[in-house]
Motif scaffolding. Sequence first.
Motif, PDB file in Angstrom:
ATOM      1  N   ARG A 460      -0.118  -5.796   8.342  1.00 59.46           N
ATOM      2  CA  ARG A 460      -1.468  -5.252   8.577  1.00 59.46           C
ATOM      3  C   ARG A 460      -1.641  -3.912   7.865  1.00 59.46           C
ATOM      4  O   ARG A 460      -2.662  -3.651   7.238  1.00 59.46           O
ATOM      5  N   SER A 461      -0.618  -3.061   7.956  1.00 64.29           N
ATOM      6  CA  SER A 461      -0.709  -1.742   7.287  1.00 64.29           C
ATOM      7  C   SER A 461      -0.920  -1.921   5.796  1.00 64.29           C
ATOM      8  O   SER A 461      -1.732  -1.226   5.173  1.00 64.29           O
ATOM      9  N   MET A 462      -0.186  -2.857   5.205  1.00 67.45           N
ATOM     10  CA  MET A 462      -0.282  -3.030   3.750  1.00 67.45           C
ATOM     11  C   MET A 462      -1.632  -3.603   3.355  1.00 67.45           C
ATOM     12  O   MET A 462      -2.180  -3.265   2.304  1.00 67.45           O
ATOM     13  N   GLN A 463      -2.173  -4.480   4.227  1.00 69.42           N
ATOM     14  CA  GLN A 463      -3.485  -5.070   3.895  1.00 69.42           C
ATOM     15  C   GLN A 463      -4.606  -4.049   4.079  1.00 69.42           C
ATOM     16  O   GLN A 463      -5.521  -3.964   3.271  1.00 69.42           O
ATOM     17  N   ARG A 464      -4.484  -3.274   5.172  1.00 72.23           N
ATOM     18  CA  ARG A 464      -5.543  -2.312   5.486  1.00 72.23           C
ATOM     19  C   ARG A 464      -5.515  -1.125   4.538  1.00 72.23           C
ATOM     20  O   ARG A 464      -6.546  -0.602   4.128  1.00 72.23           O
ATOM     21  N   ARG A 495       6.475  -7.516  -7.228  1.00 75.91           N
ATOM     22  CA  ARG A 495       5.675  -8.733  -7.479  1.00 75.91           C
ATOM     23  C   ARG A 495       5.262  -9.373  -6.162  1.00 75.91           C
ATOM     24  O   ARG A 495       4.139  -9.831  -5.989  1.00 75.91           O
ATOM     25  N   ARG A 496       6.173  -9.390  -5.203  1.00 75.59           N
ATOM     26  CA  ARG A 496       5.842  -9.986  -3.904  1.00 75.59           C
ATOM     27  C   ARG A 496       4.835  -9.125  -3.135  1.00 75.59           C
ATOM     28  O   ARG A 496       3.927  -9.634  -2.486  1.00 75.59           O
ATOM     29  N   LEU A 497       5.014  -7.818  -3.208  1.00 75.42           N
ATOM     30  CA  LEU A 497       4.130  -6.929  -2.438  1.00 75.42           C
ATOM     31  C   LEU A 497       2.716  -6.881  -3.005  1.00 75.42           C
ATOM     32  O   LEU A 497       1.773  -6.550  -2.297  1.00 75.42           O
ATOM     33  N   ARG A 498       2.584  -7.192  -4.304  1.00 72.97           N
ATOM     34  CA  ARG A 498       1.254  -7.177  -4.904  1.00 72.97           C
ATOM     35  C   ARG A 498       0.476  -8.447  -4.582  1.00 72.97           C
ATOM     36  O   ARG A 498      -0.683  -8.566  -4.907  1.00 72.97           O
ATOM     37  N   ASN A 499       1.128  -9.413  -3.987  1.00 76.90           N
ATOM     38  CA  ASN A 499       0.431 -10.646  -3.616  1.00 76.90           C
ATOM     39  C   ASN A 499       0.714 -10.960  -2.144  1.00 76.90           C
ATOM     40  O   ASN A 499       1.707 -11.604  -1.813  1.00 76.90           O
ATOM     41  N   LEU A 500      -0.155 -10.438  -1.297  1.00 79.27           N
ATOM     42  CA  LEU A 500       0.101 -10.561   0.139  1.00 79.27           C
ATOM     43  C   LEU A 500      -0.438 -11.864   0.736  1.00 79.27           C
ATOM     44  O   LEU A 500      -0.329 -12.091   1.936  1.00 79.27           O
ATOM     45  N   ASN A 501      -1.002 -12.745  -0.116  1.00 81.11           N
ATOM     46  CA  ASN A 501      -1.444 -14.047   0.411  1.00 81.11           C
ATOM     47  C   ASN A 501      -0.217 -14.824   0.873  1.00 81.11           C
ATOM     48  O   ASN A 501       0.850 -14.698   0.281  1.00 81.11           O
ATOM     49  N   GLU A 502      -0.375 -15.618   1.868  1.00 82.33           N
ATOM     50  CA  GLU A 502       0.732 -16.462   2.358  1.00 82.33           C
ATOM     51  C   GLU A 502       1.925 -15.616   2.781  1.00 82.33           C
ATOM     52  O   GLU A 502       3.058 -16.069   2.755  1.00 82.33           O
ATOM     53  N   PHE A 503       1.693 -14.372   3.124  1.00 86.08           N
ATOM     54  CA  PHE A 503       2.790 -13.445   3.398  1.00 86.08           C
ATOM     55  C   PHE A 503       3.383 -13.672   4.787  1.00 86.08           C
ATOM     56  O   PHE A 503       4.591 -13.553   4.984  1.00 86.08           O
TER      57      PHE A 503
END
Length: 569
Positions: A460-464, A495-503
């Motif tokens: 949530r922190s990373m998305q917000r 690379r993983r952190l830049r794409n939080l879909n399906e996380f």
Amino acid sequence: MSTTAASAPPAPDYVSNAPGYATHEVLNQAGALVGYNAFAGDIAFVESAKVFGADWADGLLRRTGAAVGSEKVQYLARQANRHLPELKTHDRFGNRVDLVEFHPAYHELMGLVFASEAHCFAWTHQGRPGAHVARAALSYLWNQGENGVCCPMGMTFASIPALRHDPALLDEWSPHILKAAYDDRPIYAKEKRGATVGMAMTEKQGGSDLRATTTTARPATTRRGSGAHYLLTGHKWFFSVPMSDIFLTLAQTDKGLSCFVATGWLPDGSRNRLKIQRLKDKCGNKSNASSEVEFHDLYATMLGEEGRGIRTIIEMAHVTRLDFAVGSSGLMRQALSQAIHHTSNRRAFQRSLVDLPIMRNVVADLAVESEAFLWLSMRLAAALDHEHTDRAEGLLSRICTPVAKYWACKRAPQFVVEALECHGGNGFIADHLMERLYREAPLNGIWEGTGNVICLDVLRSMQREPETVDAFLTEVRLARGADARLDAFTDNLERRLRNLNEFEPVARRVIEMMAFALQGSLLVRYSVPAMADAFCATRLDGDWGRAFGTLPNGLDTQAIVDRARIRPV
Ligand SMILES: Cc1cc2nc3c(=O)[nH]c(=O)nc-3n(C[C@H](O)[C@H](O)[C@H](O)COP(=O)(O)OP(=O)(O)OC[C@H]3O[C@@H](n4cnc5c(N)ncnc54)[C@H](O)[C@@H]3O)c2cc1C
């Protein structure tokens, strides 16, 4: 005939009068690790306190380190965990009293912890760089001494950020909370030499999902909102330290879930209107009482905005989460100290256990793990020191505190099991410290957010606030160029952190990688090459097995173990 001869069974004829046993001498037992300084004797610990600006608290840390390593504290810890707290619902005249009685060893430990300012140092020295680092160091130390008392210590510490939601309540209570004293008398908080703070949130129907809280609050007067008085009715399924002088709790008003502050006793000396139903019979953390309670018009004051109770109490959780990362790291350090002591002082096949190649690998692997958590803990405490003055530090604290809590709590049980096994059968016996650490190790992973809940929080922190990802990567990349394995690992992680879909389904895996990246960066920057090399080869480059003791050949395991050995001071 003497009375002794009459009552005692006849002595077997093989018993001699010589001290010890007639059948054998006691040989090759390692003895207890006592009389050491858990701060000054720990070289990496001293270095990390200095790097992050807490060297001005060196005297306090040395004194506390000596106390933690003393035979006395270990004796008190054993006593407090053997003679467990008892609930006393009524006095002998039938009056309801709702008290918990503790062994004197518990009170003595509480006195030592609170006198060391482990519950308040960062607030009494607020604004001085390194204050949170020194406070975290105190927590790291006491978590090596006795864990039950670390619960009230940590909650008392964490109460201050929540109280800041209402400056008047902060002014009212902080002078009592910040006193470097413990007072075990069951009286109103303002009449005591010092106050402890607890937190009662969890109800039967759900602890992680606090919105499910059923306890209700109704105004005691016509006034409403923060600072107004309310009467609370309901229950709490877990309430540790029910003898707390002050505690924070949650209840529903018609505007939603709200936070309240209550005292254990009222100004007229009577118990606040709570009934302790029973004490939990727990797996570990035995010296500390954890209770089930009912509130019957509990007298409480609203803290913070009505209907925004989770937001208020989460301020407390942010700080306790750091404390649990630090606490589990301290617990691992104690397990490591015990393992090094035992394997250095017990011999097999004509050598000290620690000099046997496979055992050396086990102990070295544990030492790498422990030091990685030490640096992670101290770095995040430093971020707390600067969170209000440096935006990047605030973002780092926000995202990496739960990362550290998650990973330290996940690793501690495995770590302790391996350290226990280093002791052979002795480690599994109830009067050995390792047994207590083993029962304690899973707990920090449960309270203040279980593993999944913490991972969702990081997500949530990373998305917000996507800037948290940048703050994290900037910090890790301070070591860029120093180790190619760390650089490659960080690029892959980015690379993983830049794409939080399906996380969400893979959140644990990515958060584990975040912990590794930050630990690797810190070891590369601040530790000795042998330690950093071992960490990068295994945790980052994957040349590692699934159990501890699987370091590859070619690492300087002797240097790693020597660095982790407690030095005489
Ligand atoms: C010794 C001890 C002392 C305690 N002291 C206190 C105290 O003083 N005050 C207090 O308020 N509480 C206290 N607690 C309670 C503790 O905080 C809760 O147990 C904890 O928050 C978990 O809540 P729960 O037990 O209701 O489990 P649940 O919330 O039911 O969780 C069960 C499992 O489901 C998982 N889960 C939950 N939600 C999700 C989700 N959205 N997605 C995926 N997985 C999920 C969790 O990770 C966990 O593995 C204490 C607990 C212990 C063991």
